[in-house]
Design a protein around this motif. Structure first.
Motif, PDB file in Angstrom:
ATOM      1  N   VAL A  66       0.822  -1.250  -0.032  1.00  0.00           N
ATOM      2  CA  VAL A  66       0.077   0.047  -0.096  1.00  0.00           C
ATOM      3  C   VAL A  66       0.817   1.472   0.006  1.00  0.00           C
ATOM      4  CG1 VAL A  66      -0.233   0.164   2.445  1.00  0.00           C
ATOM      5  CG2 VAL A  66      -1.843   1.084   1.022  1.00  0.00           C
ATOM      6  N   VAL A  67       2.178   0.960   0.178  1.00  0.00           N
ATOM      7  CA  VAL A  67       3.029   2.203   0.558  1.00  0.00           C
ATOM      8  C   VAL A  67       3.066   3.170  -0.892  1.00  0.00           C
ATOM      9  CG1 VAL A  67       5.301   3.168   0.822  1.00  0.00           C
ATOM     10  CG2 VAL A  67       4.277   1.680   2.308  1.00  0.00           C
ATOM     11  N   ARG A  68       3.043   2.145  -2.001  1.00  0.00           N
ATOM     12  CA  ARG A  68       3.293   2.919  -3.238  1.00  0.00           C
ATOM     13  C   ARG A  68       1.916   3.730  -3.782  1.00  0.00           C
ATOM     14  NH1 ARG A  68       4.434  -0.317  -8.966  1.00  0.00           N
ATOM     15  NH2 ARG A  68       2.215  -1.166  -8.700  1.00  0.00           N
ATOM     16  N   GLY A 108       2.731   7.579  -4.325  1.00  0.00           N
ATOM     17  CA  GLY A 108       2.380   7.740  -5.764  1.00  0.00           C
ATOM     18  C   GLY A 108       1.381   8.946  -5.854  1.00  0.00           C
ATOM     19  N   THR A 109       0.056   8.833  -4.879  1.00  0.00           N
ATOM     20  CA  THR A 109      -0.778   9.735  -4.721  1.00  0.00           C
ATOM     21  C   THR A 109      -0.100  11.337  -4.387  1.00  0.00           C
ATOM     22  OG1 THR A 109      -2.429   8.483  -4.269  1.00  0.00           O
ATOM     23  CG2 THR A 109      -2.995  10.402  -3.780  1.00  0.00           C
ATOM     24  N   ARG A 120      10.786  -3.188  -4.377  1.00  0.00           N
ATOM     25  CA  ARG A 120      12.210  -2.691  -4.090  1.00  0.00           C
ATOM     26  C   ARG A 120      12.282  -1.147  -4.683  1.00  0.00           C
ATOM     27  NH1 ARG A 120      13.290  -8.044  -5.462  1.00  0.00           N
ATOM     28  NH2 ARG A 120      13.565  -7.509  -7.583  1.00  0.00           N
ATOM     29  N   ARG A 121      11.660  -0.864  -5.636  1.00  0.00           N
ATOM     30  CA  ARG A 121      11.479   0.425  -6.398  1.00  0.00           C
ATOM     31  C   ARG A 121      10.909   1.199  -5.112  1.00  0.00           C
ATOM     32  NH1 ARG A 121       9.834  -0.528 -12.391  1.00  0.00           N
ATOM     33  NH2 ARG A 121      10.227   1.661 -12.490  1.00  0.00           N
ATOM     34  N   THR A 122       9.816   0.949  -4.583  1.00  0.00           N
ATOM     35  CA  THR A 122       9.016   1.956  -4.095  1.00  0.00           C
ATOM     36  C   THR A 122       9.819   2.035  -2.581  1.00  0.00           C
ATOM     37  OG1 THR A 122       6.919   0.956  -4.705  1.00  0.00           O
ATOM     38  CG2 THR A 122       6.911   1.959  -2.498  1.00  0.00           C
ATOM     39  N   LEU A 136      11.022   5.204 -10.341  1.00  0.00           N
ATOM     40  CA  LEU A 136      10.712   4.259  -8.981  1.00  0.00           C
ATOM     41  C   LEU A 136       9.309   4.052  -8.631  1.00  0.00           C
ATOM     42  CD1 LEU A 136      13.466   6.071  -6.812  1.00  0.00           C
ATOM     43  CD2 LEU A 136      13.753   4.011  -8.152  1.00  0.00           C
ATOM     44  N   LEU A 137       8.302   5.199  -9.083  1.00  0.00           N
ATOM     45  CA  LEU A 137       6.901   4.986  -8.582  1.00  0.00           C
ATOM     46  C   LEU A 137       6.081   4.577  -9.979  1.00  0.00           C
ATOM     47  CD1 LEU A 137       6.160   7.963  -6.196  1.00  0.00           C
ATOM     48  CD2 LEU A 137       6.762   5.439  -5.622  1.00  0.00           C
ATOM     49  N   GLY A 138       6.916   4.561 -11.045  1.00  0.00           N
ATOM     50  CA  GLY A 138       6.064   4.133 -12.166  1.00  0.00           C
ATOM     51  C   GLY A 138       6.041   2.491 -12.634  1.00  0.00           C
ATOM     52  N   PRO A 139       5.081   2.310 -13.354  1.00  0.00           N
ATOM     53  CA  PRO A 139       4.882   0.690 -13.332  1.00  0.00           C
ATOM     54  C   PRO A 139       6.249   0.089 -14.028  1.00  0.00           C
ATOM     55  CG  PRO A 139       3.968   2.062 -15.376  1.00  0.00           C
ATOM     56  CD  PRO A 139       4.449   3.151 -14.508  1.00  0.00           C
ATOM     57  N   THR A 140       6.272  -1.226 -13.550  1.00  0.00           N
ATOM     58  CA  THR A 140       7.529  -2.142 -13.878  1.00  0.00           C
ATOM     59  C   THR A 140       7.403  -2.621 -15.112  1.00  0.00           C
ATOM     60  OG1 THR A 140       6.392  -3.896 -12.978  1.00  0.00           O
ATOM     61  CG2 THR A 140       7.690  -2.685 -11.485  1.00  0.00           C
ATOM     62  N   PRO A 141       8.229  -3.167 -15.855  1.00  0.00           N
ATOM     63  CA  PRO A 141       8.101  -3.747 -17.134  1.00  0.00           C
ATOM     64  C   PRO A 141       6.955  -4.796 -17.133  1.00  0.00           C
ATOM     65  CG  PRO A 141      10.428  -3.493 -16.784  1.00  0.00           C
ATOM     66  CD  PRO A 141       9.519  -2.998 -15.588  1.00  0.00           C
ATOM     67  N   ASP A 142       7.154  -5.626 -16.248  1.00  0.00           N
ATOM     68  CA  ASP A 142       5.811  -6.459 -15.758  1.00  0.00           C
ATOM     69  C   ASP A 142       4.462  -5.981 -16.108  1.00  0.00           C
ATOM     70  OD1 ASP A 142       7.560  -8.576 -16.314  1.00  0.00           O
ATOM     71  OD2 ASP A 142       7.946  -8.829 -13.987  1.00  0.00           O
ATOM     72  N   GLU A 143       4.434  -4.867 -15.229  1.00  0.00           N
ATOM     73  CA  GLU A 143       3.055  -4.226 -15.089  1.00  0.00           C
ATOM     74  C   GLU A 143       2.871  -3.675 -16.467  1.00  0.00           C
ATOM     75  OE1 GLU A 143       3.144  -2.974 -10.446  1.00  0.00           O
ATOM     76  OE2 GLU A 143       3.916  -1.747 -12.029  1.00  0.00           O
ATOM     77  N   ARG A 144       3.780  -3.052 -17.158  1.00  0.00           N
ATOM     78  CA  ARG A 144       3.540  -2.217 -18.523  1.00  0.00           C
ATOM     79  C   ARG A 144       3.037  -3.508 -19.602  1.00  0.00           C
ATOM     80  NH1 ARG A 144       5.317   3.055 -18.937  1.00  0.00           N
ATOM     81  NH2 ARG A 144       6.740   3.523 -17.246  1.00  0.00           N
TER      82      ARG A 144
END
Length: 462
Positions: A83-85, A89-90, A115-117, A196-204
Motif C-alpha cells: 500500500v505504500v506505493r 504515488g498519490t 524494491r523500487r518503492t 521508482l513509482l512508475g509501472p514495472t516492465p511486467d506491469e506495462r
C-alpha cells in the motif's frame, strides 16, 4: 535596453525556480517526507542514546546525524508493504509538481515494484529530512544574522567588528542555500518519481495485454453487431421495398412480407440482446453468450428466400457436430456473404456450397454481379470482418470476381482438428490474436487473392 530586458527575464525565471508555485508545492512534499522520517529517527535516537549515554555536546550532535542515517533502513523495510506505493504515488502526483512520466496507481504486487518503492521512500525521507531540518534551523539563524541586536555579544571580537556587514550577507546566503536546496531536492524527486513509482516492465506488459484484450472484445462486438443487425436491416429493407411495390396489386404477398419483417426484426432484437449482454459487467466473468451455428443455417436460408433471394445450397451431413467455435464463425461468414448479396446484387440468385473435409471446412458463395448497381455510401466492413473471423481460426479467405467477370466469389477455408479445439477452448484468446493480426490482415488477403479495401466492385462486394 535589450540587456536590461534579458536581465529582468533571468531574475523572473530564477525567482520562479526558487519561490514559484512549483517549488512551494515541492517544499510541502519534502516536509511531508521529513514528518514521515520522525518516528524512525526518534526510535534510532532512543536506541543510540541507550547504547551511548551522555557524552560531550559535539558527540551528541554527531549522534543525531548517526540516528538520521540509521533511521533509513527501517523505513525501507516499511516501504515493502504494497500500500505504500499507493500513498507515495498519490502524494507525488499531487505535490511533486512536474513529475514527467506515468505514476502507478495500484499497490506494489511484485518484489521488483516493492524494491523500487522502498528506494523512492528512502530518497523521499532522506531529502525531506534534510530540507525539513534546514527549514527549522536556517530561518532563525538568518534572522539572527540579519538583525544582530546584541544577540552575538559573546562572539569573537573580530566578528563583532564586522557583524553589521558580514552578518546580513551570511544570513542572506543561508536563506539562498535553503531555497536552492529545496529546489534541487524537489527537482531530484520529480525526476526519480517515474522511474521508482512508475509501472514495472511486467506491469506495462500486463496493461498492454489488458488493453489488447479490451480492444479484441470491442472488435468482436463490432463484428457481431455488423453481421447480425446489418443482415437483419438489409433483409427488412428488401422485404419492405417488395411489400411497397405490390401493396395495391397483391395484398396477400404484402401481408406475408410484413410478417417476414416482423419475424426478422424479432430475431434481430434477440441477437442484439445476446451481443449487448457481453457488455454487462455482471456477465463479464462468465462464458460469453453463444451465437447461432450452422445447425440453424436452414432458418437463415429461409429468411433470405422470403426476401426474394434464391439460394441454391449444397450442405453436407455432419454440420451440427462441428466444433462450436468453427460452427459459429462459419455461420457468421455465410450470413455476411448472403447479406452482401442483398446489399449489392439485390434479389440475384446465389449458390452456397459447404464442403466438410477431415481437416477443414470449405465455404464457397457465388452470385451474379449486378451491372450498374450503385455501391453503398461509405463502403462496408464485411470482407474485413470475414477475414478477421477466418484468421481467428487460423484459416484464410479469398474474395473477388471470377475469371469470366460475371460472378462474385467468396471462398473461405476453416481448419478443423487441433486448431479448432484450441479456438473452442480459448475463444477470448482467439479474439485477442485476431485483434493483434488485424494490421497484417490486408497483406494476407492480397496474398490470397482477395481485393484490397476500396477495390471497385459491381456485385456482392462489401
Amino acid at each position: 535596453m535589450n540587456a536590461g530586458v534579458r536581465g529582468t527575464g533571468v531574475v523572473r525565471r530564477t525567482g520562479s525556480t526558487l519561490l514559484g508555485r512549483r517549488p512551494r508545492r515541492r517544499w510541502v512534499h519534502l516536509v511531508l517526507g521529513g514528518a514521515l522520517l520522525m518516528p524512525y529517527w526518534l526510535l534510532s535516537s532512543v536506541v543510540l542514546g541507550a547504547v551511548h549515554p551522555g557524552g560531550e555536546p559535539l558527540q551528541r550532535v554527531a549522534l543525531q546525524f548517526v540516528a538520521f542515517g540509521t533511521a533509513l533502513p527501517p523505513a525501507a523495510l516499511t516501504a515493502l508493504l504494497p500500500v505504500v506505493r499507493v500513498l507515495e504515488g498519490t502524494a507525488a502526483r499531487v505535490l511533486c509538481a512536474g513529475a514527467a512520466g506515468e505514476l502507478s496507481t495500484g499497490p506494489a504486487r511484485s518484489w521488483a515494484a516493492r524494491r523500487r518503492t522502498a528506494a523512492w521512500y528512502v530518497l523521499h525521507l532522506f531529502l525531506g529530512g534534510v530540507v525539513s531540518g534546514m527549514s527549522l534551523a536556517v530561518p532563525p539563524a538568518a534572522v539572527t544574522l540579519l538583525l544582530p541586536l546584541g544577540a552575538l555579544d559573546h562572539a569573537p571580537a573580530w566578528w563583532r567588528e564586522h557583524q553589521w556587514f558580514g552578518g546580513p550577507a551570511l544570513g542572506l546566503a543561508l536563506l539562498l542555500l535553503l531555497l536552492v536546496t529545496n529546489a534541487g531536492a524537489g527537482a531530484l524527486l520529480a525526476r526519480a518519481a517515474p522511474a521508482l513509482l512508475g509501472p514495472t516492465p511486467d506491469e506495462r506488459l500486463a496493461a498492454a495485454e489488458h488493453r489488447a484484450t479490451v480492444l479484441a472484445q470491442r472488435n468482436r462486438l463490432a463484428r457481431e453487431l455488423h453481421d447480425s443487425v446489418g443482415h437483419a436491416l438489409s433483409a427488412v429493407g428488401l422485404q419492405a421495398a417488395a411489400a411497397a411495390r405490390v401493396l395495391a396489386a397483391d395484398l396477400a404477398f404484402a401481408a406475408e412480407a410484413l410478417r417476414a419483417i416482423e419475424r426478422t426484426a424479432r430475431e434481430a432484437v434477440a441477437e442484439l440482446d445476446t451481443v449487448l449482454g457481453l457488455l454487462r459487467e455482471e456477465e463479464s466473468a462468465g462464458p460469453a453468450p453463444a451465437g447461432p451455428t450452422l445447425a440453424v443455417l436452414d432458418d437463415l436460408l429461409r429468411q433470405l428466400e422470403r426476401t426474394g433471394v434464391k439460394v441454391r445450397a449444397s450442405l453436407p451431413p455432419g454440420l451440427p457436430g462441428l466444433p462450436p467455435a468453427v460452427s459459429r464463425e462459419a455461420y457468421r461468414i455465410v450470413q455476411e456473404g448472403l447479406t452482401n448479396v442483398l446489399r449489392h446484387a439485390g434479389a440475384a440468385p446465389a449458390v452456397l456450397r459447404i464442403d466438410l473435409r477431415p481437416d477443414r471446412l470449405d465455404l464457397e458463395l457465388t452470385n451474379p454481379l449486378a451491372a450498374g448497381r450503385p455501391p453503398r455510401p461509405g463502403g462496408g466492413r464485411g470482407l474485413r470482418g470475414i477475414g478477421e473471423r477466418a484468421a481467428a481460426l487460423r484459416g484464410g479467405c479469398e474474395a473477388g470476381p471470377t475469371p469470366d467477370g460475371g460472378h462474385w466469389r467468396l471462398a473461405v477455408r476453416l481448419p478443423l482438428g487441433a486448431d479448432a479445439e484450441t479456438a473452442t477452448d480459448a475463444d477470448t484468446n482467439t479474439d485477442t490474436d485476431t485483434d493483434q493480426e488485424t494490421d497484417t490482415a490486408p497483406s494476407r488477403s492480397r496474398a490470397a487473392g482477395s481485393p484490397t479495401p476500396g477495390s471497385p466492385t459491381a456485385g456482392a462486394a462489401p
